[in-house]
Design an enzyme around this catalytic site. Sequence first.
Site, PDB file in Angstrom:
ATOM      1  N   LYS A 172       0.882  -1.167   0.000  1.00 34.20           N
ATOM      2  CA  LYS A 172       0.000   0.000   0.000  1.00 34.20           C
ATOM      3  C   LYS A 172       0.917   1.213   0.000  1.00 34.20           C
ATOM      4  O   LYS A 172       1.437   1.618   1.040  1.00 34.20           O
ATOM      5  CB  LYS A 172      -0.864  -0.020   1.256  1.00 34.20           C
ATOM      6  N   GLU A 247       8.673   1.193  11.412  1.00 35.72           N
ATOM      7  CA  GLU A 247       9.843   2.039  11.135  1.00 35.72           C
ATOM      8  C   GLU A 247       9.313   3.471  11.113  1.00 35.72           C
ATOM      9  O   GLU A 247       8.631   3.866  10.165  1.00 35.72           O
ATOM     10  CB  GLU A 247      10.489   1.671   9.794  1.00 35.72           C
ATOM     11  N   CYS A 281      13.759  10.085   7.098  1.00 36.52           N
ATOM     12  CA  CYS A 281      13.658   9.658   8.507  1.00 36.52           C
ATOM     13  C   CYS A 281      14.987   9.825   9.225  1.00 36.52           C
ATOM     14  O   CYS A 281      15.017  10.076  10.428  1.00 36.52           O
ATOM     15  CB  CYS A 281      13.157   8.229   8.595  1.00 36.52           C
ATOM     16  N   GLU A 378      10.174  15.843  15.707  1.00 35.36           N
ATOM     17  CA  GLU A 378      10.527  15.699  14.293  1.00 35.36           C
ATOM     18  C   GLU A 378       9.846  16.773  13.454  1.00 35.36           C
ATOM     19  O   GLU A 378       8.639  16.974  13.564  1.00 35.36           O
ATOM     20  CB  GLU A 378      10.080  14.309  13.789  1.00 35.36           C
TER      21      GLU A 378
HETATM   22  P1  NAP Z   1       2.128   8.564   7.372  1.00 39.07           P
HETATM   23  O1  NAP Z   1       1.199   9.687   7.222  1.00 39.07           O
HETATM   24  O2  NAP Z   1       2.152   7.835   8.647  1.00 39.07           O
HETATM   25  O3  NAP Z   1       1.771   7.555   6.167  1.00 39.07           O
HETATM   26  C1  NAP Z   1       2.508   6.388   5.944  1.00 39.07           C
HETATM   27  C2  NAP Z   1       1.663   5.380   5.211  1.00 39.07           C
HETATM   28  O4  NAP Z   1       0.582   4.984   6.061  1.00 39.07           O
HETATM   29  C3  NAP Z   1       1.019   5.921   3.952  1.00 39.07           C
HETATM   30  O5  NAP Z   1       0.988   4.893   2.967  1.00 39.07           O
HETATM   31  C4  NAP Z   1      -0.386   6.256   4.416  1.00 39.07           C
HETATM   32  O6  NAP Z   1      -1.336   6.249   3.368  1.00 39.07           O
HETATM   33  C5  NAP Z   1      -0.638   5.116   5.367  1.00 39.07           C
HETATM   34  N1  NAP Z   1      -1.706   5.361   6.343  1.00 39.07           N
HETATM   35  C6  NAP Z   1      -2.176   6.535   6.801  1.00 39.07           C
HETATM   36  N2  NAP Z   1      -3.165   6.318   7.707  1.00 39.07           N
HETATM   37  C7  NAP Z   1      -3.308   4.972   7.816  1.00 39.07           C
HETATM   38  C8  NAP Z   1      -4.158   4.115   8.592  1.00 39.07           C
HETATM   39  N3  NAP Z   1      -5.063   4.608   9.442  1.00 39.07           N
HETATM   40  N4  NAP Z   1      -4.020   2.777   8.453  1.00 39.07           N
HETATM   41  C9  NAP Z   1      -3.104   2.263   7.623  1.00 39.07           C
HETATM   42  N5  NAP Z   1      -2.277   3.033   6.843  1.00 39.07           N
HETATM   43  C10 NAP Z   1      -2.374   4.361   6.958  1.00 39.07           C
HETATM   44  O7  NAP Z   1       3.629   8.961   7.084  1.00 39.07           O
HETATM   45  P2  NAP Z   1       4.203   9.832   5.884  1.00 39.07           P
HETATM   46  O8  NAP Z   1       3.797  11.234   6.130  1.00 39.07           O
HETATM   47  O9  NAP Z   1       3.841   9.196   4.572  1.00 39.07           O
HETATM   48  O10 NAP Z   1       5.783   9.643   6.066  1.00 39.07           O
HETATM   49  C11 NAP Z   1       6.543  10.462   6.856  1.00 39.07           C
HETATM   50  C12 NAP Z   1       6.944   9.747   8.122  1.00 39.07           C
HETATM   51  O11 NAP Z   1       7.582   8.514   7.824  1.00 39.07           O
HETATM   52  C13 NAP Z   1       7.966  10.536   8.935  1.00 39.07           C
HETATM   53  O12 NAP Z   1       7.595  10.509  10.286  1.00 39.07           O
HETATM   54  C14 NAP Z   1       9.261   9.757   8.723  1.00 39.07           C
HETATM   55  O13 NAP Z   1      10.202   9.907   9.756  1.00 39.07           O
HETATM   56  C15 NAP Z   1       8.761   8.364   8.609  1.00 39.07           C
HETATM   57  N6  NAP Z   1       9.731   7.495   7.938  1.00 39.07           N
HETATM   58  C16 NAP Z   1      10.411   6.569   8.667  1.00 39.07           C
HETATM   59  C17 NAP Z   1      11.371   5.760   8.049  1.00 39.07           C
HETATM   60  C18 NAP Z   1      12.125   4.725   8.826  1.00 39.07           C
HETATM   61  O14 NAP Z   1      12.695   3.823   8.223  1.00 39.07           O
HETATM   62  N7  NAP Z   1      12.161   4.800  10.142  1.00 39.07           N
HETATM   63  C19 NAP Z   1      11.616   5.906   6.674  1.00 39.07           C
HETATM   64  C20 NAP Z   1      10.898   6.862   5.960  1.00 39.07           C
HETATM   65  C21 NAP Z   1       9.952   7.656   6.608  1.00 39.07           C
HETATM   66  P3  NAP Z   1      -1.843   7.646   2.712  1.00 39.07           P
HETATM   67  O15 NAP Z   1      -0.648   8.225   2.046  1.00 39.07           O
HETATM   68  O16 NAP Z   1      -2.901   7.224   1.777  1.00 39.07           O
HETATM   69  O17 NAP Z   1      -2.341   8.502   3.843  1.00 39.07           O
END
Ligand code: NAP
Length: 477
Positions: A172, A247, A281, A378
Amino acid sequence: MRSVNALVAGEQVSPNGSVLDVVDPANAETFAQVPSLDADAVTRAVDAAAAAAPGWAATPPQARAALLARTADLLDARAEQAIDDLRREGGKPRAEAAGEWGKSVATFRYYAGLAGALDGRSFDGGTPGFTTVTRQEPIGPTVAITPWNVPAASPARKLAPALLAGNPMIVKPASATPISAWHMVDALREAGAPDGVAQTVSGSGRVVGNALALDPRIAAVSFTGSTSVGLDLKHALSHTLTRIQLELGGKNAAVVLADADLDAAADRIIAAAYALAGQQCTATSRVIVQQDVHDALLERLVARAEALVPGDTAEASTTYGPLIDEAQLDTVDGFVRRAIDDGARVVTGGKRLDLVGTWYAPTIVAGVDRTSELAREEVFGPVLAVLSVTDVDDAIEVLNGTPYGLSSAVHTSNLHHAWKVAGSSEHGVVAINGPTAGIDLPVPFGGFAASGTDSKEHGPESLRFYTRLKSVTWGWA
Ligand code: NAP
Protein backbone atom coordinates in the site's frame (compact mmCIF):
# COMPACT_ATOMS: atom_id res chain seq x y z
CA MET A 1 -1.15 12.84 -18.27
CA ARG A 2 0.50 9.58 -17.26
CA SER A 3 -1.84 6.76 -16.35
CA VAL A 4 -0.40 4.22 -13.91
CA ASN A 5 -2.07 1.01 -12.75
CA ALA A 6 -2.41 -0.92 -9.55
CA LEU A 7 -1.74 -4.68 -9.71
CA VAL A 8 -4.37 -6.78 -7.94
CA ALA A 9 -4.80 -10.56 -8.25
CA GLY A 10 -2.71 -10.66 -11.42
CA GLU A 11 -4.76 -7.93 -13.10
CA GLN A 12 -3.65 -4.45 -14.06
CA VAL A 13 -6.25 -2.06 -12.63
CA SER A 14 -6.26 1.19 -14.57
CA PRO A 15 -7.31 4.56 -13.16
CA ASN A 16 -10.97 4.63 -14.22
CA GLY A 17 -13.55 5.89 -11.76
CA SER A 18 -12.06 6.98 -8.47
CA VAL A 19 -8.47 8.16 -8.97
CA LEU A 20 -5.56 9.65 -7.06
CA ASP A 21 -3.93 12.65 -8.75
CA VAL A 22 -0.15 12.58 -8.53
CA VAL A 23 1.31 16.08 -8.28
CA ASP A 24 4.91 17.09 -8.99
CA PRO A 25 5.66 19.30 -5.96
CA ALA A 26 8.50 21.02 -7.83
CA ASN A 27 6.04 22.77 -10.17
CA ALA A 28 2.55 21.98 -8.78
CA GLU A 29 1.64 20.09 -11.98
CA THR A 30 -0.67 17.06 -11.85
CA PHE A 31 1.24 14.69 -14.11
CA ALA A 32 -0.21 11.23 -13.40
CA GLN A 33 -3.22 9.35 -12.10
CA VAL A 34 -3.51 5.99 -10.35
CA PRO A 35 -6.63 4.17 -9.20
CA SER A 36 -7.94 4.96 -5.73
CA LEU A 37 -9.09 1.49 -4.68
CA ASP A 38 -11.51 0.42 -1.98
CA ALA A 39 -12.30 -2.39 0.43
CA ASP A 40 -13.41 -4.72 -2.43
CA ALA A 41 -9.96 -4.47 -3.99
CA VAL A 42 -8.41 -5.23 -0.61
CA THR A 43 -10.48 -8.43 -0.38
CA ARG A 44 -9.46 -9.47 -3.90
CA ALA A 45 -5.81 -8.77 -3.15
CA VAL A 46 -5.82 -10.73 0.11
CA ASP A 47 -7.76 -13.60 -1.54
CA ALA A 48 -5.06 -13.75 -4.24
CA ALA A 49 -2.19 -13.53 -1.74
CA ALA A 50 -3.72 -16.28 0.42
CA ALA A 51 -4.20 -18.50 -2.63
CA ALA A 52 -0.59 -17.89 -3.78
CA ALA A 53 1.00 -18.39 -0.36
CA PRO A 54 1.34 -22.22 -0.23
CA GLY A 55 2.83 -22.45 -3.74
CA TRP A 56 5.27 -19.62 -3.12
CA ALA A 57 6.32 -21.09 0.24
CA ALA A 58 7.00 -24.42 -1.50
CA THR A 59 9.15 -22.76 -4.19
CA PRO A 60 12.81 -23.36 -3.30
CA PRO A 61 14.66 -20.30 -1.94
CA GLN A 62 17.14 -20.44 -4.85
CA ALA A 63 14.23 -20.15 -7.31
CA ARG A 64 12.77 -17.24 -5.34
CA ALA A 65 16.20 -15.61 -5.37
CA ALA A 66 16.44 -16.10 -9.15
CA LEU A 67 13.13 -14.24 -9.50
CA LEU A 68 14.56 -11.29 -7.53
CA ALA A 69 17.67 -11.26 -9.75
CA ARG A 70 15.55 -11.24 -12.93
CA THR A 71 13.42 -8.46 -11.41
CA ALA A 72 16.53 -6.37 -10.77
CA ASP A 73 17.49 -6.71 -14.46
CA LEU A 74 13.98 -5.68 -15.54
CA LEU A 75 14.04 -2.71 -13.15
CA ASP A 76 17.34 -1.65 -14.69
CA ALA A 77 15.77 -1.92 -18.13
CA ARG A 78 12.97 0.51 -17.17
CA ALA A 79 15.24 2.83 -15.17
CA GLU A 80 14.84 5.89 -17.39
CA GLN A 81 11.04 6.02 -17.06
CA ALA A 82 11.09 4.93 -13.41
CA ILE A 83 13.65 7.56 -12.38
CA ASP A 84 11.62 10.22 -14.11
CA ASP A 85 8.46 9.06 -12.31
CA LEU A 86 10.31 9.02 -9.00
CA ARG A 87 11.76 12.48 -9.65
CA ARG A 88 8.29 13.85 -10.32
CA GLU A 89 6.19 12.04 -7.72
CA GLY A 90 8.70 12.73 -4.95
CA GLY A 91 9.91 16.16 -6.14
CA LYS A 92 13.49 14.92 -6.09
CA PRO A 93 16.39 16.42 -8.03
CA ARG A 94 17.32 13.92 -10.75
CA ALA A 95 20.54 12.78 -9.06
CA GLU A 96 18.63 12.05 -5.86
CA ALA A 97 15.95 10.11 -7.75
CA ALA A 98 18.61 8.14 -9.66
CA GLY A 99 20.41 7.39 -6.39
CA GLU A 100 17.26 6.09 -4.70
CA TRP A 101 16.29 4.05 -7.75
CA GLY A 102 19.79 2.53 -7.99
CA LYS A 103 19.72 1.58 -4.31
CA SER A 104 16.26 0.06 -4.71
CA VAL A 105 17.38 -2.14 -7.61
CA ALA A 106 20.50 -3.08 -5.63
CA THR A 107 18.18 -4.20 -2.81
CA PHE A 108 16.63 -6.83 -5.09
CA ARG A 109 20.13 -8.01 -6.14
CA TYR A 110 21.33 -8.05 -2.53
CA TYR A 111 18.49 -10.32 -1.37
CA ALA A 112 18.88 -12.45 -4.52
CA GLY A 113 22.27 -13.33 -3.04
CA LEU A 114 20.87 -14.26 0.36
CA ALA A 115 18.96 -17.49 -0.32
CA GLY A 116 21.61 -19.25 1.76
CA ALA A 117 20.81 -17.07 4.75
CA LEU A 118 17.55 -19.02 5.21
CA ASP A 119 19.56 -21.59 7.10
CA GLY A 120 19.17 -23.42 10.42
CA ARG A 121 21.15 -24.84 13.32
CA SER A 122 21.45 -28.34 14.68
CA PHE A 123 21.67 -29.43 18.33
CA ASP A 124 22.61 -32.70 19.91
CA GLY A 125 20.85 -32.24 23.23
CA GLY A 126 20.74 -34.21 26.43
CA THR A 127 18.76 -37.17 25.05
CA PRO A 128 20.96 -39.79 23.38
CA GLY A 129 20.00 -40.61 19.80
CA PHE A 130 18.08 -37.39 19.18
CA THR A 131 19.14 -34.39 17.08
CA THR A 132 17.17 -31.17 16.63
CA VAL A 133 17.40 -28.91 13.59
CA THR A 134 15.82 -25.48 13.17
CA ARG A 135 14.09 -24.30 9.99
CA GLN A 136 13.25 -20.73 8.98
CA GLU A 137 9.81 -21.03 7.41
CA PRO A 138 7.61 -18.55 5.52
CA ILE A 139 4.77 -16.99 7.54
CA GLY A 140 2.11 -16.31 4.88
CA PRO A 141 0.66 -13.20 3.18
CA THR A 142 2.29 -9.94 4.26
CA VAL A 143 1.47 -6.24 3.84
CA ALA A 144 3.83 -3.28 3.32
CA ILE A 145 2.56 0.23 4.09
CA THR A 146 5.05 2.79 2.84
CA PRO A 147 5.64 6.57 3.14
CA TRP A 148 5.91 9.25 0.46
CA ASN A 149 9.48 10.34 1.11
CA VAL A 150 11.19 7.18 -0.21
CA PRO A 151 8.59 5.80 -2.65
CA ALA A 152 11.05 3.32 -4.23
CA ALA A 153 13.49 2.44 -1.45
CA SER A 154 10.83 1.63 1.14
CA PRO A 155 8.80 -0.87 -0.97
CA ALA A 156 12.07 -2.44 -2.22
CA ARG A 157 13.43 -3.10 1.26
CA LYS A 158 10.17 -4.82 2.24
CA LEU A 159 9.32 -6.67 -1.00
CA ALA A 160 12.73 -8.26 -1.56
CA PRO A 161 13.16 -9.94 1.87
CA ALA A 162 9.45 -10.85 2.17
CA LEU A 163 9.48 -12.63 -1.18
CA LEU A 164 12.86 -14.25 -0.64
CA ALA A 165 11.54 -15.64 2.66
CA GLY A 166 8.62 -17.24 0.77
CA ASN A 167 5.76 -14.83 1.52
CA PRO A 168 3.43 -12.96 -0.86
CA MET A 169 3.39 -9.21 -0.24
CA ILE A 170 0.76 -6.54 -0.91
CA VAL A 171 2.14 -2.99 -1.01
CA LYS A 172 0.00 0.00 0.00
CA PRO A 173 2.08 2.95 -1.24
CA ALA A 174 1.60 6.49 0.08
CA SER A 175 -1.16 8.28 -1.84
CA ALA A 176 1.15 11.15 -2.83
CA THR A 177 3.74 8.81 -4.41
CA PRO A 178 2.17 5.57 -5.69
CA ILE A 179 4.12 5.03 -8.95
CA SER A 180 7.51 3.57 -7.93
CA ALA A 181 5.90 0.70 -6.00
CA TRP A 182 3.87 -0.23 -9.07
CA HIS A 183 7.08 -0.37 -11.16
CA MET A 184 8.45 -2.91 -8.68
CA VAL A 185 5.49 -5.27 -8.50
CA ASP A 186 5.04 -4.98 -12.27
CA ALA A 187 8.69 -5.95 -12.82
CA LEU A 188 8.18 -8.89 -10.44
CA ARG A 189 5.16 -9.95 -12.52
CA GLU A 190 7.20 -9.61 -15.71
CA ALA A 191 9.98 -11.69 -14.12
CA GLY A 192 7.51 -14.52 -13.52
CA ALA A 193 6.07 -13.98 -10.01
CA PRO A 194 2.84 -16.00 -9.80
CA ASP A 195 -0.41 -14.00 -9.54
CA GLY A 196 -0.94 -12.79 -5.98
CA VAL A 197 2.74 -12.97 -4.95
CA ALA A 198 3.41 -9.24 -5.46
CA GLN A 199 0.59 -6.70 -5.63
CA THR A 200 -0.05 -2.97 -5.17
CA VAL A 201 -3.28 -1.54 -3.85
CA SER A 202 -3.23 2.24 -4.18
CA GLY A 203 -5.77 4.25 -2.20
CA SER A 204 -6.36 6.01 1.07
CA GLY A 205 -4.36 4.77 4.05
CA ARG A 206 -7.33 5.09 6.36
CA VAL A 207 -9.46 2.90 4.06
CA VAL A 208 -7.17 0.57 2.12
CA GLY A 209 -4.16 0.51 4.45
CA ASN A 210 -6.27 -0.10 7.50
CA ALA A 211 -8.37 -2.85 5.85
CA LEU A 212 -5.23 -4.62 4.59
CA ALA A 213 -3.54 -4.54 7.98
CA LEU A 214 -6.62 -5.77 9.82
CA ASP A 215 -7.48 -8.68 7.50
CA PRO A 216 -7.05 -11.79 9.68
CA ARG A 217 -5.38 -13.68 6.82
CA ILE A 218 -2.41 -11.28 6.89
CA ALA A 219 0.50 -12.73 8.87
CA ALA A 220 2.63 -9.59 9.15
CA VAL A 221 2.47 -5.85 8.49
CA SER A 222 5.63 -3.86 7.84
CA PHE A 223 4.82 -0.18 8.27
CA THR A 224 7.09 2.78 7.58
CA GLY A 225 5.66 6.19 8.31
CA SER A 226 4.74 8.55 11.09
CA THR A 227 4.85 7.58 14.75
CA SER A 228 1.19 8.54 15.25
CA VAL A 229 -0.18 6.33 12.43
CA GLY A 230 2.22 3.52 13.38
CA LEU A 231 1.02 3.55 16.98
CA ASP A 232 -2.64 3.59 15.88
CA LEU A 233 -2.00 0.51 13.74
CA LYS A 234 -0.19 -1.26 16.56
CA HIS A 235 -3.13 -0.48 18.83
CA ALA A 236 -5.65 -1.73 16.24
CA LEU A 237 -3.70 -5.00 15.95
CA SER A 238 -3.14 -5.40 19.67
CA HIS A 239 -5.97 -7.94 20.05
CA THR A 240 -4.55 -10.08 17.21
CA LEU A 241 -1.35 -12.07 16.75
CA THR A 242 -0.47 -10.35 13.47
CA ARG A 243 3.19 -9.35 13.49
CA ILE A 244 3.84 -5.65 13.08
CA GLN A 245 7.12 -3.95 12.25
CA LEU A 246 7.19 -0.18 12.74
CA GLU A 247 9.84 2.04 11.14
CA LEU A 248 8.90 5.50 12.38
CA GLY A 249 10.13 9.06 12.74
CA GLY A 250 13.38 10.42 14.15
CA LYS A 251 15.00 13.48 15.67
CA ASN A 252 18.48 12.67 14.48
CA ALA A 253 21.50 14.54 15.73
CA ALA A 254 25.11 15.15 14.84
CA VAL A 255 27.36 15.83 17.84
CA VAL A 256 30.36 18.00 16.93
CA LEU A 257 33.15 18.12 19.51
CA ALA A 258 35.84 20.79 19.67
CA ASP A 259 38.53 18.54 18.16
CA ALA A 260 36.45 17.60 15.06
CA ASP A 261 37.45 18.33 11.46
CA LEU A 262 34.88 21.11 11.07
CA ASP A 263 34.87 21.19 7.26
CA ALA A 264 34.29 17.46 6.99
CA ALA A 265 31.62 17.60 9.71
CA ALA A 266 29.83 20.48 7.97
CA ASP A 267 29.86 18.61 4.63
CA ARG A 268 28.27 15.51 6.17
CA ILE A 269 25.74 17.46 8.22
CA ILE A 270 24.56 19.51 5.25
CA ALA A 271 24.29 16.44 3.00
CA ALA A 272 22.17 14.58 5.56
CA ALA A 273 20.11 17.64 6.59
CA TYR A 274 18.99 18.81 3.15
CA ALA A 275 18.84 15.70 0.95
CA LEU A 276 15.14 15.14 0.16
CA ALA A 277 14.72 18.69 1.55
CA GLY A 278 15.06 17.19 5.02
CA GLN A 279 12.10 14.84 4.45
CA GLN A 280 14.09 11.78 5.39
CA CYS A 281 13.66 9.66 8.51
CA THR A 282 17.42 9.79 9.11
CA ALA A 283 17.89 13.48 8.18
CA THR A 284 20.21 15.40 10.51
CA SER A 285 17.77 17.63 12.33
CA ARG A 286 19.91 18.75 15.30
CA VAL A 287 23.52 19.84 15.55
CA ILE A 288 24.85 19.52 19.08
CA VAL A 289 28.07 21.49 19.06
CA GLN A 290 30.67 22.09 21.77
CA GLN A 291 30.55 25.80 22.55
CA ASP A 292 34.28 26.39 21.73
CA VAL A 293 33.63 25.70 18.01
CA HIS A 294 29.99 26.84 17.82
CA ASP A 295 30.60 29.96 15.73
CA ALA A 296 33.19 28.36 13.45
CA LEU A 297 30.87 25.45 12.66
CA LEU A 298 27.81 27.67 12.22
CA GLU A 299 29.65 29.81 9.66
CA ARG A 300 30.53 26.67 7.65
CA LEU A 301 26.98 25.30 7.85
CA VAL A 302 25.41 28.56 6.70
CA ALA A 303 27.79 28.90 3.73
CA ARG A 304 27.00 25.37 2.57
CA ALA A 305 23.20 25.67 3.11
CA GLU A 306 23.14 28.90 1.11
CA ALA A 307 25.08 27.25 -1.74
CA LEU A 308 22.34 24.66 -2.38
CA VAL A 309 20.58 25.15 -5.71
CA PRO A 310 16.77 24.81 -5.96
CA GLY A 311 15.08 24.74 -9.37
CA ASP A 312 14.08 22.41 -12.19
CA THR A 313 14.52 18.90 -10.81
CA ALA A 314 15.37 17.60 -14.30
CA GLU A 315 18.51 19.78 -14.41
CA ALA A 316 21.78 18.24 -13.21
CA SER A 317 22.72 21.56 -11.59
CA THR A 318 19.74 21.39 -9.16
CA THR A 319 20.85 20.13 -5.75
CA TYR A 320 17.84 20.92 -3.60
CA GLY A 321 14.19 19.89 -3.93
CA PRO A 322 10.75 21.04 -2.73
CA LEU A 323 8.53 19.86 0.12
CA ILE A 324 5.92 17.27 -0.78
CA ASP A 325 2.87 19.54 -0.47
CA GLU A 326 1.36 22.69 1.06
CA ALA A 327 0.42 20.90 4.28
CA GLN A 328 4.03 19.86 4.83
CA LEU A 329 5.20 23.39 4.07
CA ASP A 330 2.79 24.81 6.65
CA THR A 331 3.97 22.23 9.20
CA VAL A 332 7.63 23.12 8.63
CA ASP A 333 6.99 26.86 8.76
CA GLY A 334 4.96 26.40 11.96
CA PHE A 335 7.97 24.76 13.65
CA VAL A 336 10.18 27.71 12.65
CA ARG A 337 7.68 30.33 13.83
CA ARG A 338 7.26 28.60 17.21
CA ALA A 339 11.05 28.25 17.59
CA ILE A 340 11.35 32.03 17.16
CA ASP A 341 8.65 32.49 19.81
CA ASP A 342 10.72 30.17 22.03
CA GLY A 343 13.69 32.56 21.73
CA ALA A 344 15.73 30.93 18.94
CA ARG A 345 17.06 32.89 15.95
CA VAL A 346 16.89 32.05 12.23
CA VAL A 347 20.40 32.34 10.80
CA THR A 348 19.46 31.48 7.24
CA GLY A 349 16.23 30.56 5.43
CA GLY A 350 13.09 30.41 7.54
CA LYS A 351 10.80 31.25 4.65
CA ARG A 352 9.05 29.97 1.55
CA LEU A 353 11.05 30.30 -1.67
CA ASP A 354 9.58 32.39 -4.47
CA LEU A 355 9.11 29.51 -6.92
CA VAL A 356 6.02 27.74 -8.28
CA GLY A 357 5.53 24.60 -6.18
CA THR A 358 6.06 23.95 -2.50
CA TRP A 359 9.58 25.23 -1.83
CA TYR A 360 11.03 26.15 1.55
CA ALA A 361 14.52 27.58 2.00
CA PRO A 362 17.25 25.49 3.64
CA THR A 363 16.96 26.76 7.20
CA ILE A 364 19.32 26.95 10.15
CA VAL A 365 18.02 27.98 13.57
CA ALA A 366 20.58 28.75 16.29
CA GLY A 367 20.21 29.38 20.02
CA VAL A 368 17.71 26.54 20.30
CA ASP A 369 16.80 25.72 23.88
CA ARG A 370 17.32 22.03 24.64
CA THR A 371 13.86 21.68 26.16
CA SER A 372 12.03 23.46 23.32
CA GLU A 373 9.84 21.84 20.67
CA LEU A 374 12.44 22.29 17.90
CA ALA A 375 15.03 20.44 19.98
CA ARG A 376 12.77 17.46 20.62
CA GLU A 377 10.17 16.93 17.88
CA GLU A 378 10.53 15.70 14.29
CA VAL A 379 10.07 18.49 11.71
CA PHE A 380 10.50 16.37 8.56
CA GLY A 381 11.72 19.34 6.58
CA PRO A 382 14.84 21.40 5.82
CA VAL A 383 15.34 22.84 9.30
CA LEU A 384 18.55 22.34 11.23
CA ALA A 385 18.45 23.21 14.93
CA VAL A 386 21.81 24.18 16.47
CA LEU A 387 22.29 23.57 20.20
CA SER A 388 25.38 24.54 22.18
CA VAL A 389 26.86 22.21 24.83
CA THR A 390 29.79 22.44 27.23
CA ASP A 391 31.49 19.04 26.87
CA VAL A 392 31.01 15.44 25.77
CA ASP A 393 28.82 14.49 28.75
CA ASP A 394 26.57 17.47 28.16
CA ALA A 395 26.40 16.50 24.46
CA ILE A 396 25.28 12.96 25.33
CA GLU A 397 22.55 14.31 27.60
CA VAL A 398 21.16 16.51 24.81
CA LEU A 399 21.62 13.75 22.20
CA ASN A 400 19.36 11.43 24.19
CA GLY A 401 16.89 14.14 25.22
CA THR A 402 14.13 13.35 22.71
CA PRO A 403 11.40 10.71 22.52
CA TYR A 404 13.04 9.32 19.35
CA GLY A 405 15.99 6.99 18.80
CA LEU A 406 16.67 6.54 15.10
CA SER A 407 20.05 7.87 13.94
CA SER A 408 22.95 9.81 15.42
CA ALA A 409 26.49 10.86 14.55
CA VAL A 410 29.55 12.10 16.40
CA HIS A 411 32.37 14.13 14.87
CA THR A 412 35.64 14.04 16.80
CA SER A 413 39.27 13.00 16.49
CA ASN A 414 39.27 11.61 20.03
CA LEU A 415 38.81 7.82 20.05
CA HIS A 416 37.62 7.73 23.65
CA HIS A 417 34.99 10.41 23.06
CA ALA A 418 33.85 8.75 19.83
CA TRP A 419 33.16 5.45 21.57
CA LYS A 420 31.70 7.14 24.63
CA VAL A 421 29.07 8.84 22.45
CA ALA A 422 28.50 5.69 20.34
CA GLY A 423 28.09 3.52 23.42
CA SER A 424 25.79 5.99 25.18
CA SER A 425 23.64 6.90 22.20
CA GLU A 426 20.01 5.81 22.56
CA HIS A 427 19.67 5.56 18.77
CA GLY A 428 19.56 2.43 16.59
CA VAL A 429 22.25 3.81 14.27
CA VAL A 430 25.44 5.72 15.16
CA ALA A 431 28.01 7.10 12.72
CA ILE A 432 31.47 8.11 13.91
CA ASN A 433 32.71 10.87 11.61
CA GLY A 434 29.93 10.01 9.16
CA PRO A 435 26.43 11.22 8.21
CA THR A 436 23.20 10.26 10.01
CA ALA A 437 21.62 9.26 6.69
CA GLY A 438 22.55 6.74 4.00
CA ILE A 439 22.76 3.26 5.51
CA ASP A 440 24.40 0.51 3.43
CA LEU A 441 22.26 -2.46 2.41
CA PRO A 442 23.91 -5.15 4.56
CA VAL A 443 23.73 -2.96 7.68
CA PRO A 444 20.78 -3.68 10.03
CA PHE A 445 18.62 -0.57 10.21
CA GLY A 446 15.91 0.40 12.68
CA GLY A 447 15.26 2.74 15.58
CA PHE A 448 14.71 2.57 19.30
CA ALA A 449 12.01 4.20 21.48
CA ALA A 450 9.47 6.28 19.49
CA SER A 451 11.37 5.49 16.26
CA GLY A 452 10.06 1.96 15.96
CA THR A 453 9.81 -1.61 17.09
CA ASP A 454 13.55 -2.35 16.82
CA SER A 455 12.81 -5.02 14.23
CA LYS A 456 15.50 -4.40 11.67
CA GLU A 457 15.28 -3.75 7.94
CA HIS A 458 18.24 -4.24 5.58
CA GLY A 459 20.71 -7.08 5.87
CA PRO A 460 19.98 -10.70 6.72
CA GLU A 461 18.31 -9.47 9.96
CA SER A 462 15.35 -8.35 7.85
CA LEU A 463 14.54 -12.01 7.11
CA ARG A 464 13.73 -12.64 10.79
CA PHE A 465 10.57 -10.57 10.56
CA TYR A 466 9.40 -12.55 7.55
CA THR A 467 10.11 -16.06 8.86
CA ARG A 468 9.12 -18.27 11.76
CA LEU A 469 11.54 -20.65 13.42
CA LYS A 470 10.52 -24.29 13.71
CA SER A 471 12.49 -26.84 15.76
CA VAL A 472 12.42 -30.38 14.35
CA THR A 473 13.72 -33.18 16.56
CA TRP A 474 14.49 -36.56 15.05
CA GLY A 475 15.54 -39.81 16.67
CA TRP A 476 18.22 -41.61 14.73
CA ALA A 477 19.49 -44.25 17.14
P1 NAP B 1 2.13 8.56 7.37
O1 NAP B 1 1.20 9.69 7.22
O2 NAP B 1 2.15 7.84 8.65
O3 NAP B 1 1.77 7.56 6.17
C1 NAP B 1 2.51 6.39 5.94
C2 NAP B 1 1.66 5.38 5.21
O4 NAP B 1 0.58 4.98 6.06
C3 NAP B 1 1.02 5.92 3.95
O5 NAP B 1 0.99 4.89 2.97
C4 NAP B 1 -0.39 6.26 4.42
O6 NAP B 1 -1.34 6.25 3.37
C5 NAP B 1 -0.64 5.12 5.37
N1 NAP B 1 -1.71 5.36 6.34
C6 NAP B 1 -2.18 6.53 6.80
N2 NAP B 1 -3.16 6.32 7.71
C7 NAP B 1 -3.31 4.97 7.82
C8 NAP B 1 -4.16 4.11 8.59
N3 NAP B 1 -5.06 4.61 9.44
N4 NAP B 1 -4.02 2.78 8.45
C9 NAP B 1 -3.10 2.26 7.62
N5 NAP B 1 -2.28 3.03 6.84
C10 NAP B 1 -2.37 4.36 6.96
O7 NAP B 1 3.63 8.96 7.08
P2 NAP B 1 4.20 9.83 5.88
O8 NAP B 1 3.80 11.23 6.13
O9 NAP B 1 3.84 9.20 4.57
O10 NAP B 1 5.78 9.64 6.07
C11 NAP B 1 6.54 10.46 6.86
C12 NAP B 1 6.94 9.75 8.12
O11 NAP B 1 7.58 8.51 7.82
C13 NAP B 1 7.97 10.54 8.93
O12 NAP B 1 7.59 10.51 10.29
C14 NAP B 1 9.26 9.76 8.72
O13 NAP B 1 10.20 9.91 9.76
C15 NAP B 1 8.76 8.36 8.61
N6 NAP B 1 9.73 7.50 7.94
C16 NAP B 1 10.41 6.57 8.67
C17 NAP B 1 11.37 5.76 8.05
C18 NAP B 1 12.13 4.73 8.83
O14 NAP B 1 12.70 3.82 8.22
N7 NAP B 1 12.16 4.80 10.14
C19 NAP B 1 11.62 5.91 6.67
C20 NAP B 1 10.90 6.86 5.96
C21 NAP B 1 9.95 7.66 6.61
P3 NAP B 1 -1.84 7.65 2.71
O15 NAP B 1 -0.65 8.23 2.05
O16 NAP B 1 -2.90 7.22 1.78
O17 NAP B 1 -2.34 8.50 3.84
